[in-house]
Structure formats: C-alpha cells, structure tokens
Design a protein around this motif. Structure first.
Motif, PDB file in Angstrom:
ATOM      1  N   ARG A   1       0.799  -1.225   0.000  1.00  0.00           N
ATOM      2  CA  ARG A   1       0.000   0.000   0.000  1.00  0.00           C
ATOM      3  C   ARG A   1       0.833   1.278   0.000  1.00  0.00           C
ATOM      4  NH1 ARG A   1      -4.731  -2.316  -1.473  1.00  0.00           N
ATOM      5  NH2 ARG A   1      -5.379  -3.932  -0.025  1.00  0.00           N
ATOM      6  N   LYS A   2       2.139   1.176  -0.183  1.00  0.00           N
ATOM      7  CA  LYS A   2       3.008   2.353  -0.244  1.00  0.00           C
ATOM      8  C   LYS A   2       3.548   2.518  -1.653  1.00  0.00           C
ATOM      9  CE  LYS A   2       4.491   2.089   4.594  1.00  0.00           C
ATOM     10  NZ  LYS A   2       5.651   1.961   5.515  1.00  0.00           N
ATOM     11  N   ILE A   3       3.796   3.772  -2.064  1.00  0.00           N
ATOM     12  CA  ILE A   3       4.278   4.048  -3.417  1.00  0.00           C
ATOM     13  C   ILE A   3       5.686   3.499  -3.586  1.00  0.00           C
ATOM     14  CG2 ILE A   3       4.807   5.841  -5.096  1.00  0.00           C
ATOM     15  CD1 ILE A   3       2.792   7.612  -3.710  1.00  0.00           C
ATOM     16  N   ASP A   4       5.883   2.693  -4.624  1.00  0.00           N
ATOM     17  CA  ASP A   4       7.205   2.151  -4.940  1.00  0.00           C
ATOM     18  C   ASP A   4       7.776   2.833  -6.183  1.00  0.00           C
ATOM     19  OD1 ASP A   4       9.420   0.203  -4.730  1.00  0.00           O
ATOM     20  OD2 ASP A   4       8.559  -0.592  -6.594  1.00  0.00           O
ATOM     21  N   GLU A   5       6.982   2.888  -7.262  1.00  0.00           N
ATOM     22  CA  GLU A   5       7.423   3.516  -8.502  1.00  0.00           C
ATOM     23  C   GLU A   5       6.250   4.234  -9.164  1.00  0.00           C
ATOM     24  OE1 GLU A   5      10.847   1.168 -10.741  1.00  0.00           O
ATOM     25  OE2 GLU A   5       9.179  -0.163 -10.256  1.00  0.00           O
ATOM     26  N   VAL A   6       6.592   5.300  -9.900  1.00  0.00           N
ATOM     27  CA  VAL A   6       5.608   6.020 -10.707  1.00  0.00           C
ATOM     28  C   VAL A   6       6.134   6.105 -12.132  1.00  0.00           C
ATOM     29  CG1 VAL A   6       4.376   8.190 -11.065  1.00  0.00           C
ATOM     30  CG2 VAL A   6       4.765   7.359  -8.739  1.00  0.00           C
ATOM     31  N   PHE A   7       5.329   5.691 -13.103  1.00  0.00           N
ATOM     32  CA  PHE A   7       5.698   5.736 -14.519  1.00  0.00           C
ATOM     33  C   PHE A   7       4.809   6.765 -15.216  1.00  0.00           C
ATOM     34  CE2 PHE A   7       6.623   1.544 -12.880  1.00  0.00           C
ATOM     35  CZ  PHE A   7       7.885   1.267 -13.365  1.00  0.00           C
ATOM     36  N   ILE A   8       5.426   7.705 -15.934  1.00  0.00           N
ATOM     37  CA  ILE A   8       4.680   8.719 -16.671  1.00  0.00           C
ATOM     38  C   ILE A   8       4.944   8.509 -18.162  1.00  0.00           C
ATOM     39  CG2 ILE A   8       4.231  11.178 -16.982  1.00  0.00           C
ATOM     40  CD1 ILE A   8       6.184  10.207 -13.964  1.00  0.00           C
ATOM     41  N   TYR A   9       3.883   8.365 -18.945  1.00  0.00           N
ATOM     42  CA  TYR A   9       4.006   8.100 -20.376  1.00  0.00           C
ATOM     43  C   TYR A   9       3.412   9.254 -21.180  1.00  0.00           C
ATOM     44  CZ  TYR A   9       4.787   3.362 -18.662  1.00  0.00           C
ATOM     45  OH  TYR A   9       5.270   2.270 -17.984  1.00  0.00           O
ATOM     46  N   GLY A  10       4.211   9.797 -22.101  1.00  0.00           N
ATOM     47  CA  GLY A  10       3.744  10.862 -22.988  1.00  0.00           C
ATOM     48  C   GLY A  10       3.731  12.214 -22.325  1.00  0.00           C
ATOM     49  N   SER A  11       4.553  13.157 -22.841  1.00  0.00           N
ATOM     50  CA  SER A  11       4.609  14.535 -22.316  1.00  0.00           C
ATOM     51  C   SER A  11       4.834  14.558 -20.810  1.00  0.00           C
ATOM     52  CB  SER A  11       3.320  15.297 -22.643  1.00  0.00           C
ATOM     53  OG  SER A  11       3.078  15.295 -24.036  1.00  0.00           O
ATOM     54  N   ALA A  12       5.763  13.715 -20.344  1.00  0.00           N
ATOM     55  CA  ALA A  12       6.059  13.640 -18.914  1.00  0.00           C
ATOM     56  C   ALA A  12       6.680  14.946 -18.430  1.00  0.00           C
ATOM     57  CB  ALA A  12       7.008  12.479 -18.638  1.00  0.00           C
ATOM     58  N   PHE A  13       6.182  15.459 -17.304  1.00  0.00           N
ATOM     59  CA  PHE A  13       6.659  16.733 -16.785  1.00  0.00           C
ATOM     60  C   PHE A  13       6.642  16.673 -15.256  1.00  0.00           C
ATOM     61  CE2 PHE A  13       7.108  21.109 -18.738  1.00  0.00           C
ATOM     62  CZ  PHE A  13       7.740  21.681 -17.642  1.00  0.00           C
ATOM     63  N   ALA A  14       7.795  16.941 -14.640  1.00  0.00           N
ATOM     64  CA  ALA A  14       7.901  16.979 -13.181  1.00  0.00           C
ATOM     65  C   ALA A  14       8.328  18.372 -12.740  1.00  0.00           C
ATOM     66  CB  ALA A  14       8.899  15.942 -12.686  1.00  0.00           C
ATOM     67  N   ILE A  15       7.653  18.900 -11.723  1.00  0.00           N
ATOM     68  CA  ILE A  15       7.942  20.245 -11.205  1.00  0.00           C
ATOM     69  C   ILE A  15       8.104  20.168  -9.693  1.00  0.00           C
ATOM     70  CG2 ILE A  15       7.082  22.608 -11.022  1.00  0.00           C
ATOM     71  CD1 ILE A  15       5.287  22.026 -13.460  1.00  0.00           C
ATOM     72  N   ASP A  16       9.145  20.830  -9.184  1.00  0.00           N
ATOM     73  CA  ASP A  16       9.401  20.822  -7.748  1.00  0.00           C
ATOM     74  C   ASP A  16       9.865  22.218  -7.319  1.00  0.00           C
ATOM     75  OD1 ASP A  16       9.630  19.312  -5.250  1.00  0.00           O
ATOM     76  OD2 ASP A  16      11.768  19.735  -5.418  1.00  0.00           O
ATOM     77  N   PRO A  17       9.211  22.835  -6.323  1.00  0.00           N
ATOM     78  CA  PRO A  17       9.659  24.159  -5.861  1.00  0.00           C
ATOM     79  C   PRO A  17      11.131  24.131  -5.460  1.00  0.00           C
ATOM     80  CG  PRO A  17       7.531  23.626  -4.906  1.00  0.00           C
ATOM     81  CD  PRO A  17       8.018  22.377  -5.568  1.00  0.00           C
ATOM     82  N   ALA A  18      11.914  25.084  -5.972  1.00  0.00           N
ATOM     83  CA  ALA A  18      13.360  25.099  -5.709  1.00  0.00           C
ATOM     84  C   ALA A  18      13.668  25.469  -4.266  1.00  0.00           C
ATOM     85  CB  ALA A  18      14.062  26.063  -6.663  1.00  0.00           C
ATOM     86  N   ASP A  19      12.986  26.478  -3.727  1.00  0.00           N
ATOM     87  CA  ASP A  19      13.223  26.924  -2.354  1.00  0.00           C
ATOM     88  C   ASP A  19      12.033  27.763  -1.922  1.00  0.00           C
ATOM     89  OD1 ASP A  19      14.386  28.886  -0.196  1.00  0.00           O
ATOM     90  OD2 ASP A  19      15.846  27.246  -0.340  1.00  0.00           O
ATOM     91  N   SER A  20      11.568  27.562  -0.689  1.00  0.00           N
ATOM     92  CA  SER A  20      10.389  28.277  -0.204  1.00  0.00           C
ATOM     93  C   SER A  20      10.610  29.788  -0.148  1.00  0.00           C
ATOM     94  CB  SER A  20       9.986  27.755   1.175  1.00  0.00           C
ATOM     95  OG  SER A  20      11.061  27.910   2.099  1.00  0.00           O
ATOM     96  N   ALA A  21      11.882  30.209  -0.035  1.00  0.00           N
ATOM     97  CA  ALA A  21      12.178  31.643   0.017  1.00  0.00           C
ATOM     98  C   ALA A  21      12.063  32.292  -1.358  1.00  0.00           C
ATOM     99  CB  ALA A  21      13.569  31.868   0.585  1.00  0.00           C
ATOM    100  N   TYR A  22      12.018  31.455  -2.416  1.00  0.00           N
ATOM    101  CA  TYR A  22      11.931  31.969  -3.793  1.00  0.00           C
ATOM    102  C   TYR A  22      10.762  31.249  -4.479  1.00  0.00           C
ATOM    103  CZ  TYR A  22      16.539  33.832  -2.779  1.00  0.00           C
ATOM    104  OH  TYR A  22      17.600  34.517  -2.214  1.00  0.00           O
TER     105      TYR A  22
END
Length: 433
Positions: free
Chosen positions: A295-316
């Motif tokens: 019941r815990k996430i092991d892997e995530v597969f993204i197919y087609g136009s895969a895009f990952a975004i992560d905030p660089a720093d909370s101060a910016y």
C-alpha cells in the motif's frame, strides 16, 4: 338412432362441463391459504365475509409457502391473513421474519413491518419494512436497510433484492463495505450483479480505504468521481472511477479523467490529463501508472509529455526545478523520491543555491540541460547527483539574468497548479494551496 346419438352427445358435454367445474373448484381450493395448526380458532362473519381469528402457535400453508406466527386473522373470502408476533414466512431456502405482517394469497406477497429480516443462504437482509414477492422472488426493503453476505455489508434507505438473478439495487445513502480489503464506497445509487461479480455506483460516489501501517499510522485512500465500477474476479480485482476523478492518499493526491485501481496487483492507472502531487512535487503526463508495495508508493511511470515540477526553495516561490521528456520513471524509497529517470528528449532546468558564510542560502543562477536521457539521484528528498546521456547540451544562466524574470526561463509546457486536493478530519476532500 339419431336421437340416441344426440342424447349421448349432450350427456358427454354435460359430463365434461362437470369435470371442468370440479377441476376448477379443486384448483381454487389449492390456491387458498390452508390452516395447519392453531391452539384456538374463532370464526365469525364480518360484512357477510368469513373471518377466522387464530391464536397460539399458528401455522398456515399456501402451496409451497409456509407461515408461522403467534396470532393471525384470516380473511377467507379475500384469501388474506394478518399475522402478529414472531411472524415467519418460508419458501424453499428463504426465511422471512418480522414482528407482524400481511400475506396476500392471490398475489403471493408478504408485507412485513418491524425488525424485518430475510435470510437466503449466505445472504441476510434487514430493515424496518420489507415486502417479498414469492412469485417474482423479489424482496423490497425500506428504512435502515442492511444487507450482509460473506464478503460485503451494504446499508441504504431502500434495497431491491432479486433472488433468481442474484442482483441487488440500493437507493439513498448507500454504503458498501468490503470485508476483505477494508474498502467502503458511498453514493446515492448502487447496483450489484453477484453472478457476474460486477458492481456500479452512481450519484456522488466516494471510495474510502483505511489502512494502518506497521508503525500504527493511519493511511487513508479517498477517491471521488461521477461514476464508479468494480470487477471482482478470482485473479483480478479492478475498481474504476470515471469523470472528474480526485484521489488523495497520505502525501499523494491526484486529479484525472479516469482511474483504474487493481487491488490485488497494487497498481493505479490514471488516464486523461492526469496530475499527481507528492508532497510539494507535481507530476503530469498523458497517462500515469503508480506501483504500490504494501500500500506504499514504490514507482511512478509517466508516459507521454512527462513533466515533473518541484519548488526550488520556499524563500523563492517563483523558482521551480523542472524535468520533462517523453517518458519518466520515479523510484521511491522510504516514502521519499530516490531517483528519477527520463527518456527521449529529456530536458532539465535546475536552480542553483550556494551557502553563505553565515549559513544562509544564496541564489546563483540556473542550469538548463538537455540530452537523450537524464538520470537524477536524490538524498533526503534533495537532488544529489545528475547524469545526462547522449546529445548533451547545457546552458548556465547567471543570477543577474534571471532575478525577477524566472517565469521566462520555465520549460515549454510548464503548468504548476498550486491548488491541490487534500482530505480533512471528516474524510472529505477539500482544496488547499
């Protein structure tokens, strides 16, 4: 001679008519409710109709249907009985019990009230009111309805139970709890086809699955959509939700057009414009597959136009690390991102920060790198190492060029959605920034 033949003809016709009348009379008698036993019987006429009052250990029979009760009033001309106290109606393997009720002999229908309970093999059905049609083999129960079988408990305002087809329809405040996987589905309308092992639920459906991890922490999965289906096969157990789907589980939440959840395979497939958030990270693509272990996430597969975004720093807040490509695989370890692998037209945008003498973070530009594939290793949720393979191109933009202009450096297709779904204490989905 002709006169004798004519007499014989009419005599034969008369005899046949008599035989038909006798057969009809016997047939009608067999359709009447018959008294088998009562401790006492009082007969009387009421509006020129024959009425019997039966008291004590009453037992009646109507063809293949048996009725027991403490007291009954039998309306012989109407072929109807009113039964009071410990009412029981039995047809083959089915037993219907109630505080009181009416049995209509001509229609072969039992109408019951008070603590009504129907038992049919492994299935039991309870409610305040219940009707059972012995010809159609259809039970209609109302008010505080509860159906229980070997793996499921269903509660609703009203429920139709079809014995022959092994079909159930529940209406109003429906809740279906699966005892095997601790999944409960709520909605306004539910149909279950037991023989086909198929169920469908409509009108504001919501799925809730409550899990408790080894450390005692409660982890709850919530799924809402406009239409839900369940396919219960011996080898594959699949649940689907369609149209405006929202999913929340721990630090993971998602929206999409359709979702398919394979319970026995621990696999979730998201279709039609899926977006997945994990903590502060956002993932999107044409389709997304989430693989679970325990019941815990092991892997995530993204197919087609895969895009990952992560905030660089909370101060910016305007700066986002970004990664895109044709396909993407994200590996998790101890509930944190461990590594990311991107294939085909991989592009990375990563903001750089340096630690000053006093320990504060200072921005120092951004790297824009592309290649055939990109592999990123993380530690404690932070990027530790990056490896780019094939057709490498890289550009560094110094801080003075990007300060205040961060949005102009975002990769093509960038769309960070700040408002994402969460669950509240009442297990309702709310939208928060």
């Amino acid at each position: 001679m002709n006169a004798f033949l004519q007499f014989l003809k009419y005599k034969t016709l008369f005899l046949l008519l008599n035989l038909f009348s006798i057969a009809q009379m016997l047939s009608q008698q067999s359709k009447l409710i018959q008294l088998i036993h009562a401790d006492s019987l009082v007969g009387r006429k009421y509006d020129s109709k024959t009425v019997r009052e039966l008291i004590g250990n009453v037992q009646l029979k109507h063809e293949n249907i048996y009725v027991w009760c403490d007291r009954a009033i039998q309306y012989v001309d109407e072929n109807r009985i009113e039964a009071y106290g410990n009412l029981k109606v039995k047809q083959d393997t089915l037993l219907l019990e109630a505080d009181q009720g009416v049995y209509l002999g001509d229609k072969k229908i039992a109408i019951c009230e008070g603590n009504v309970k129907l038992t049919d093999g492994r299935t039991s059905l309870e409610a305040k009111y219940g009707n059972y049609d012995t010809q159609k083999k259809l039970a209609i129960f109302k008010s505080n309805v509860k159906l229980v079988d070997s793996t499921t408990i269903i509660t609703s305002d009203e429920l139709f139970y079809y014995r022959t087809d092994k079909k159930s329809i529940a209406i109003g405040n429906v809740a279906i709890k699966n005892l095997e996987n601790n999944i409960t589905i709520y909605g306004g309308y539910f149909e279950n086809y037991d023989s086909a092992k198929y169920s469908v639920i409509k009108t504001n459906p919501k799925l809730v699955q409550i899990d408790t991890s080894s450390d005692g922490k409660v982890d709850t999965l919530i799924v809402i959509g406009k239409f839900m289906e369940a396919f219960r096969d011996t080898s594959v157990s699949m649940f689907s939700a369609t149209d405006s789907v929202v999913i929340v589980r721990g630090d993971l939440s998602a929206v999409c057009g359709d979702v398919f959840y394979y319970d026995k395979k621990d696999l979730i497939i998201l279709w039609r414009n899926p977006i997945v958030w994990y903590e502060n990270s956002q993932i999107s693509g044409d389709s997304i597959v989430v693989k679970l272990i325990d019941r815990k996430i092991d892997e995530v597969f993204i197919y087609g136009s895969a895009f990952a975004i992560d905030p660089a720093d909370s101060a910016y807040p305007e700066r986002f690390n970004q990664l895109k490509g044709k396909t993407m695989r994200i590996k998790f370890k101890e509930n944190k991102i461990d590594e990311v692998y991107v294939e085909k037209n991989a592009v990375s945008l990563y903001y750089i920060f340096e630690t000053g003498e006093t320990g504060e973070k200072k921005p120092n530009g951004v790297n824009h790198v592309s290649g055939d594939s990109v592999w990123i290793k993380f530690k404690d949720g932070k990027m530790q190492r990056i490896k780019i393979v094939g057709g490498i191109e890289g550009v560094y933009y110094p801080e003075e060029l990007i300060a205040g202009k961060e949005s102009s450096f975002n990769l093509e297709g960038f769309n960070y959605v700040k408002r994402k779904p969460k669950k509240n204490a009442k297990l309702e989905i709310v939208w928060a920034k």
